[in-house]
Design a protein around this motif. Sequence first.
Motif, PDB file in Angstrom:
ATOM      1  N   GLU A  55      40.324  50.824  19.452  1.00 55.21           N
ATOM      2  CA  GLU A  55      40.873  49.479  19.312  1.00 55.21           C
ATOM      3  C   GLU A  55      39.810  48.493  18.839  1.00 55.21           C
ATOM      4  OE1 GLU A  55      44.419  49.931  22.644  1.00 55.21           O
ATOM      5  OE2 GLU A  55      42.398  49.372  23.288  1.00 55.21           O
ATOM      6  N   PHE A  56      38.573  48.631  19.343  1.00 56.22           N
ATOM      7  CA  PHE A  56      37.482  47.794  18.845  1.00 56.22           C
ATOM      8  C   PHE A  56      37.234  48.068  17.362  1.00 56.22           C
ATOM      9  CE2 PHE A  56      35.961  46.990  23.267  1.00 56.22           C
ATOM     10  CZ  PHE A  56      35.830  45.619  23.164  1.00 56.22           C
ATOM     11  N   ASP A  57      37.295  49.331  16.957  1.00 50.34           N
ATOM     12  CA  ASP A  57      37.114  49.674  15.542  1.00 50.34           C
ATOM     13  C   ASP A  57      38.196  49.019  14.687  1.00 50.34           C
ATOM     14  OD1 ASP A  57      34.888  51.173  16.171  1.00 50.34           O
ATOM     15  OD2 ASP A  57      35.930  53.107  16.067  1.00 50.34           O
ATOM     16  N   ALA A  58      39.431  49.028  15.189  1.00 48.55           N
ATOM     17  CA  ALA A  58      40.533  48.397  14.458  1.00 48.55           C
ATOM     18  C   ALA A  58      40.296  46.897  14.340  1.00 48.55           C
ATOM     19  CB  ALA A  58      41.862  48.679  15.158  1.00 48.55           C
ATOM     20  N   LEU A  59      39.837  46.255  15.414  1.00 49.75           N
ATOM     21  CA  LEU A  59      39.522  44.827  15.349  1.00 49.75           C
ATOM     22  C   LEU A  59      38.451  44.561  14.300  1.00 49.75           C
ATOM     23  CD1 LEU A  59      39.356  43.532  19.047  1.00 49.75           C
ATOM     24  CD2 LEU A  59      41.003  42.903  17.288  1.00 49.75           C
ATOM     25  N   SER A  82      44.499  50.982   7.373  1.00 53.24           N
ATOM     26  CA  SER A  82      43.973  52.293   7.741  1.00 53.24           C
ATOM     27  C   SER A  82      44.774  52.873   8.904  1.00 53.24           C
ATOM     28  CB  SER A  82      42.508  52.177   8.139  1.00 53.24           C
ATOM     29  OG  SER A  82      42.390  51.491   9.373  1.00 53.24           O
ATOM     30  N   ALA A  83      44.615  54.162   9.124  1.00 51.83           N
ATOM     31  CA  ALA A  83      45.305  54.820  10.234  1.00 51.83           C
ATOM     32  C   ALA A  83      44.864  54.226  11.569  1.00 51.83           C
ATOM     33  CB  ALA A  83      45.031  56.319  10.201  1.00 51.83           C
ATOM     34  N   CYS A  84      43.608  53.882  11.676  1.00 51.84           N
ATOM     35  CA  CYS A  84      43.071  53.286  12.901  1.00 51.84           C
ATOM     36  C   CYS A  84      43.775  51.966  13.203  1.00 51.84           C
ATOM     37  CB  CYS A  84      41.565  53.074  12.753  1.00 51.84           C
ATOM     38  SG  CYS A  84      40.781  52.267  14.139  1.00 51.84           S
ATOM     39  N   VAL A  85      43.905  51.120  12.205  1.00 51.22           N
ATOM     40  CA  VAL A  85      44.572  49.829  12.390  1.00 51.22           C
ATOM     41  C   VAL A  85      46.047  50.042  12.704  1.00 51.22           C
ATOM     42  CG1 VAL A  85      45.237  47.677  11.248  1.00 51.22           C
ATOM     43  CG2 VAL A  85      42.916  48.573  10.972  1.00 51.22           C
ATOM     44  N   ALA A  86      46.694  50.933  11.986  1.00 50.16           N
ATOM     45  CA  ALA A  86      48.114  51.196  12.212  1.00 50.16           C
ATOM     46  C   ALA A  86      48.377  51.694  13.629  1.00 50.16           C
ATOM     47  CB  ALA A  86      48.630  52.208  11.193  1.00 50.16           C
ATOM     48  N   ARG A  87      47.499  52.535  14.131  1.00 48.42           N
ATOM     49  CA  ARG A  87      47.628  53.103  15.467  1.00 48.42           C
ATOM     50  C   ARG A  87      47.524  52.043  16.566  1.00 48.42           C
ATOM     51  NH1 ARG A  87      44.272  57.188  14.039  1.00 48.42           N
ATOM     52  NH2 ARG A  87      42.430  56.019  14.639  1.00 48.42           N
ATOM     53  N   ASN A  88      46.771  50.992  16.310  1.00 54.03           N
ATOM     54  CA  ASN A  88      46.454  50.021  17.354  1.00 54.03           C
ATOM     55  C   ASN A  88      47.100  48.651  17.178  1.00 54.03           C
ATOM     56  OD1 ASN A  88      44.450  51.596  18.974  1.00 54.03           O
ATOM     57  ND2 ASN A  88      43.509  51.741  16.957  1.00 54.03           N
ATOM     58  N   THR A  89      47.826  48.446  16.109  1.00 54.59           N
ATOM     59  CA  THR A  89      48.383  47.133  15.802  1.00 54.59           C
ATOM     60  C   THR A  89      49.282  46.598  16.903  1.00 54.59           C
ATOM     61  OG1 THR A  89      48.252  47.515  13.424  1.00 54.59           O
ATOM     62  CG2 THR A  89      49.804  45.848  14.157  1.00 54.59           C
ATOM     63  N   LYS A  90      50.205  47.381  17.373  1.00 49.29           N
ATOM     64  CA  LYS A  90      51.177  46.903  18.353  1.00 49.29           C
ATOM     65  C   LYS A  90      50.486  46.395  19.618  1.00 49.29           C
ATOM     66  CE  LYS A  90      55.347  48.267  20.809  1.00 49.29           C
ATOM     67  NZ  LYS A  90      56.336  49.327  21.038  1.00 49.29           N
ATOM     68  N   SER A 123      47.179  38.785  14.777  1.00 47.36           N
ATOM     69  CA  SER A 123      48.517  38.286  14.485  1.00 47.36           C
ATOM     70  C   SER A 123      48.830  38.578  13.023  1.00 47.36           C
ATOM     71  CB  SER A 123      48.619  36.788  14.767  1.00 47.36           C
ATOM     72  OG  SER A 123      47.771  36.065  13.911  1.00 47.36           O
ATOM     73  N   HIS A 124      50.114  38.459  12.705  1.00 49.57           N
ATOM     74  CA  HIS A 124      50.569  38.639  11.326  1.00 49.57           C
ATOM     75  C   HIS A 124      50.578  37.282  10.629  1.00 49.57           C
ATOM     76  CE1 HIS A 124      51.929  42.780  11.012  1.00 49.57           C
ATOM     77  NE2 HIS A 124      52.415  42.686  12.243  1.00 49.57           N
ATOM     78  N   GLU A 125      50.086  37.247   9.415  1.00 55.76           N
ATOM     79  CA  GLU A 125      50.208  36.063   8.568  1.00 55.76           C
ATOM     80  C   GLU A 125      51.599  36.091   7.938  1.00 55.76           C
ATOM     81  OE1 GLU A 125      47.418  33.629   7.231  1.00 55.76           O
ATOM     82  OE2 GLU A 125      47.291  34.058   9.383  1.00 55.76           O
ATOM     83  N   ARG A 126      51.978  35.005   7.315  1.00 51.14           N
ATOM     84  CA  ARG A 126      53.286  34.947   6.652  1.00 51.14           C
ATOM     85  C   ARG A 126      53.415  35.982   5.533  1.00 51.14           C
ATOM     86  NH1 ARG A 126      56.376  29.722   6.896  1.00 51.14           N
ATOM     87  NH2 ARG A 126      55.400  28.593   8.620  1.00 51.14           N
ATOM     88  N   ASN A 127      52.299  36.298   4.897  1.00 46.35           N
ATOM     89  CA  ASN A 127      52.348  37.262   3.799  1.00 46.35           C
ATOM     90  C   ASN A 127      52.262  38.710   4.288  1.00 46.35           C
ATOM     91  OD1 ASN A 127      49.684  37.519   4.508  1.00 46.35           O
ATOM     92  ND2 ASN A 127      48.871  36.757   2.568  1.00 46.35           N
ATOM     93  N   GLY A 128      52.221  38.903   5.613  1.00 46.96           N
ATOM     94  CA  GLY A 128      52.227  40.247   6.169  1.00 46.96           C
ATOM     95  C   GLY A 128      50.873  40.823   6.513  1.00 46.96           C
ATOM     96  N   THR A 129      49.788  40.144   6.136  1.00 45.79           N
ATOM     97  CA  THR A 129      48.469  40.665   6.461  1.00 45.79           C
ATOM     98  C   THR A 129      48.142  40.401   7.934  1.00 45.79           C
ATOM     99  OG1 THR A 129      47.363  38.620   5.795  1.00 45.79           O
ATOM    100  CG2 THR A 129      47.572  40.348   4.127  1.00 45.79           C
ATOM    101  N   LEU A 130      47.259  41.207   8.458  1.00 45.08           N
ATOM    102  CA  LEU A 130      46.813  41.051   9.833  1.00 45.08           C
ATOM    103  C   LEU A 130      45.529  40.233   9.858  1.00 45.08           C
ATOM    104  CD1 LEU A 130      47.343  44.725  11.009  1.00 45.08           C
ATOM    105  CD2 LEU A 130      48.727  42.745  11.642  1.00 45.08           C
ATOM    106  N   VAL A 131      45.426  39.312  10.809  1.00 40.11           N
ATOM    107  CA  VAL A 131      44.223  38.489  10.956  1.00 40.11           C
ATOM    108  C   VAL A 131      43.838  38.444  12.432  1.00 40.11           C
ATOM    109  CG1 VAL A 131      44.620  37.034   8.932  1.00 40.11           C
ATOM    110  CG2 VAL A 131      45.585  36.376  11.133  1.00 40.11           C
TER     111      VAL A 131
END
Length: 121
Positions: A9-13, A26-34, A43-51
């Motif tokens: 999770e730290f790696d995803a951050l 990446s798979a790491c980010v996808a695995r930990n997003t929720k 959080s999600h931006e309006r354009n769908g990116t994660l910040v």
Amino acid sequence: MNDGLTRDEFDALGQIGSGPQHGRVSACVARNTKRLIGLKYISHERNGTLVLTDKGKQTLFIRSCIDGLRAVANDPGAKLAADVAMFLGKKGHISVRAGGDGFDITEKGRESLADIDSSTA
């Protein structure tokens, strides 16, 4: 502070904090997003990116400071990011070496590391 975050999770951050993702994450980010969204680290931006949220930025900075303190404890010549060195210096955890070629860990810094290590064990 860290809500029991795993290394993954730290790696995803870190990956999210390194800049905007173009295309798929990446798979790491996808695995930990929720979980990271649920804990309010990202959080999600309006354009769908994660910040990163402010909480996420603070958590990564604190982790950088802890890693920097450990690096100085192991090698006084370790290079630190400017913001990390400034923060640790202001808090009295490190001091600049006499020759200006690195840092020395202070007694307060050693106590903090011992406290961190005992709380994570």
